[in-house]
Design an enzyme around this catalytic site. Structure first.
Site, mmCIF file in Angstrom:
data_model
loop_
_atom_site.group_PDB
_atom_site.id
_atom_site.type_symbol
_atom_site.label_atom_id
_atom_site.label_comp_id
_atom_site.label_asym_id
_atom_site.label_seq_id
_atom_site.Cartn_x
_atom_site.Cartn_y
_atom_site.Cartn_z
ATOM 1 N N GLY A 296 0.798 -1.219 0.000
ATOM 2 C CA GLY A 296 0.000 0.000 0.000
ATOM 3 C C GLY A 296 0.829 1.267 0.000
ATOM 4 O O GLY A 296 0.550 2.185 0.762
ATOM 5 N N ARG A 297 1.851 1.308 -0.892
ATOM 6 C CA ARG A 297 2.771 2.465 -0.931
ATOM 7 C C ARG A 297 3.481 2.648 0.397
ATOM 8 O O ARG A 297 3.760 3.762 0.827
ATOM 9 C CB ARG A 297 2.037 3.744 -1.308
ATOM 10 C CG ARG A 297 1.386 3.699 -2.666
ATOM 11 C CD ARG A 297 0.796 5.055 -2.988
ATOM 12 N NE ARG A 297 -0.066 4.927 -4.156
ATOM 13 C CZ ARG A 297 -0.957 5.834 -4.507
ATOM 14 N NH1 ARG A 297 -1.106 6.915 -3.786
ATOM 15 N NH2 ARG A 297 -1.696 5.663 -5.570
ATOM 16 N N ASP A 335 2.576 9.017 -0.718
ATOM 17 C CA ASP A 335 3.365 7.808 -0.951
ATOM 18 C C ASP A 335 4.526 7.786 0.030
ATOM 19 O O ASP A 335 5.209 8.792 0.207
ATOM 20 C CB ASP A 335 3.898 7.832 -2.394
ATOM 21 C CG ASP A 335 4.333 6.477 -2.899
ATOM 22 O OD1 ASP A 335 4.937 5.725 -2.117
ATOM 23 O OD2 ASP A 335 4.089 6.169 -4.078
ATOM 24 N N ARG A 337 6.854 5.120 -0.103
ATOM 25 C CA ARG A 337 7.807 4.110 -0.569
ATOM 26 C C ARG A 337 9.219 4.680 -0.690
ATOM 27 O O ARG A 337 10.201 3.959 -0.553
ATOM 28 C CB ARG A 337 7.348 3.539 -1.909
ATOM 29 C CG ARG A 337 6.188 2.585 -1.768
ATOM 30 C CD ARG A 337 5.675 2.138 -3.110
ATOM 31 N NE ARG A 337 5.064 3.231 -3.865
ATOM 32 C CZ ARG A 337 4.560 3.107 -5.073
ATOM 33 N NH1 ARG A 337 4.610 1.938 -5.687
ATOM 34 N NH2 ARG A 337 3.997 4.128 -5.686
#
Length: 424
Positions: A296-297, A335, A337
């Site tokens: 999920g990012r 995000d 990540r």
């Protein structure tokens, strides 16, 4: 009236005081010289909890699975004194060493020597140091219905070398646990090491006091998921820029990758990349899938599902215009990540050029070329592989700058509701 049988006694830990982690270093801990040109000069990473005099890192091995190890010890199912028997566990393919292993700042989030522990640190193991591999390399068959379908439709042809008649693809795969060199990680993210250490300590509820009490320990084994790589063809060819390399860097999406959820393009893009990797290997090249646990990012599935609800229930329906905004409203950020650490695995494999990058992500592309790795062609997901409910995602990403060889959706197009409702 019969007496009840007594309940079994709960497993008990060792008697004595609890050892805190704010003590000074031990003379028996091997020194670490991160970025040294040989494993012997670099030194082993010792995250043992059985002999604290040998510890030279923060945290413990196994990433997020270290908590399950603690549960096994607490339940009495595992002896805390257990030492892994590494007989016959050596990598099936030798990877490296490559020049990037000792290039300053090139690798800061994994241990390049992590698969060679049994050989490189045999003397230390014999002397009683509890040193564990953080990388394992093995062989496997990958069997996917999409690959079988590609064979049936004539897009793929079994050759007995890369692809078997039954649809199984032959791969070399490696599992990699996270190992962070804190000074290097801080530099990647443009902050001071002291700030990084304090934030890691505070935002994990004080899980690792050594982060702020042991500035002499520079290596951290974070309790997060690692990554797995799948190599189609000869692993040694990854480091040869004259051999065509087809690659995809893929971030975990359990709902789509495993269960086939159609709200995103994750599984279709992943299986398309695997097909491209097989074709590339059959042309005499090599293929690579790098799969990272960043569900999920990196926001997690709970947050992701909350965002799904918010998108489907918002006024006007599920539109690309509100795609990123809904995530930011729930998570506070679009995000997490942060692809700054992603190229490390490419450096570990000795990669200097990716001829065909199967990705539309601008963040991944920018991180790869920013790490000094050349990228030739970029391969987008074919339009026919995009599920109808995922049109919202792909339109929003293209409008945000993701690579596409076709037209970019304009403002009017982004306002059109293209995702179905929650009960559709």
């Amino acid at each position: 009236m019969s007496a009840e049988a007594p309940s079994p006694a709960a497993p008990q830990g060792p008697a004595g005081h609890i050892r805190l982690t704010s003590h000074s270093g031990a003379d028996d801990a091997p020194p670490i010289q991160w970025g040294a040109s040989t494993g012997t000069e670099r030194g082993p990473l010792v995250g043992t909890t059985t002999n604290r005099r040998h510890r030279n890192v923060i945290g413990a091995h196994s990433g997020s699975y270290g908590v399950y190890r603690a549960l096994a010890v607490a339940a009495g199912a595992l002896s805390r004194e257990h030492r892994a028997d590494l007989t016959n566990t050596a990598p099936t393919d030798v990877i490296g060493p490559y020049p990037q292993w000792s290039r300053p700042g090139a690798i800061v989030s994994l241990d390049p020597w992590g698969a060679m522990v049994a050989d490189v640190f045999s003397a230390e193991l014999a002397a009683g140091h509890d040193i564990r591999p953080t990388i394992a390399v093995t062989k496997a068959h990958v069997i996917l219905p999409e690959i079988t379908e590609a064979i049936d439709r004539g897009r793929l042809h079994p050759d007995g070398r890369v692809l078997l008649p039954g649809g199984a693809a032959l791969v070399t795969k490696a599992a990699i646990e996270p190992v962070w060199y804190l000074p290097g990680v801080a530099e990647r993210f443009g902050c001071s090491e002291a700030h990084l250490r304090r934030t890691l300590f505070e935002e994990t509820g004080g899980m690792y006091p050594e982060l702020v009490t042991r500035s002499d320990l520079e290596v951290f084994l974070p309790p997060i998921g690692g990554q797995t790589i799948y190599i189609f063809g000869a692993p040694r060819d990854l480091a040869d820029p004259s051999v065509e390399l087809t690659a995809r860097v893929h971030d975990e999406c359990n709902g789509s990758d495993v269960f086939g959820s159609d709200i995103c393009t994750c599984r279709p893009y992943l299986t398309h990349a695997i097909e491209e990797c097989i074709l590339g290997a059959q042309r005499g090249g090599v293929g690579l899938i790098s799969y990272s646990r960043k569900e999920g990012r990196a926001l997690g599935e709970v947050t992701k599902f909350l965002v799904y609800n918010a998108r489907k229930r918002q006024e006007g329906g599920d539109t690309a215009e509100g795609y990123f905004a809904r995530t930011e409203c729930v998570a506070g950020v679009q995000d997490m990540r942060f692809q700054e650490l992603m190229p490390d695995v490419l450096h570990w494999l000795g990669i200097t050029r990716i001829h065909r990058l199967v990705s539309m992500s601008n963040m991944k592309y920018d991180a790869i070329i920013g790490a000094g790795i050349e990228v030739g062609e970029r391969v987008n997901i074919p339009d026919e592989l995009i599920p109808p409910d995922a049109r919202v995602e792909i339109d929003a990403k293209m409008a945000a700058g993701y690579f596409t060889p076709g037209p970019v959706p304009d403002a009017d197009e982004l306002k059109k509701p293209k995702g179905r409702g929650l009960h559709g």
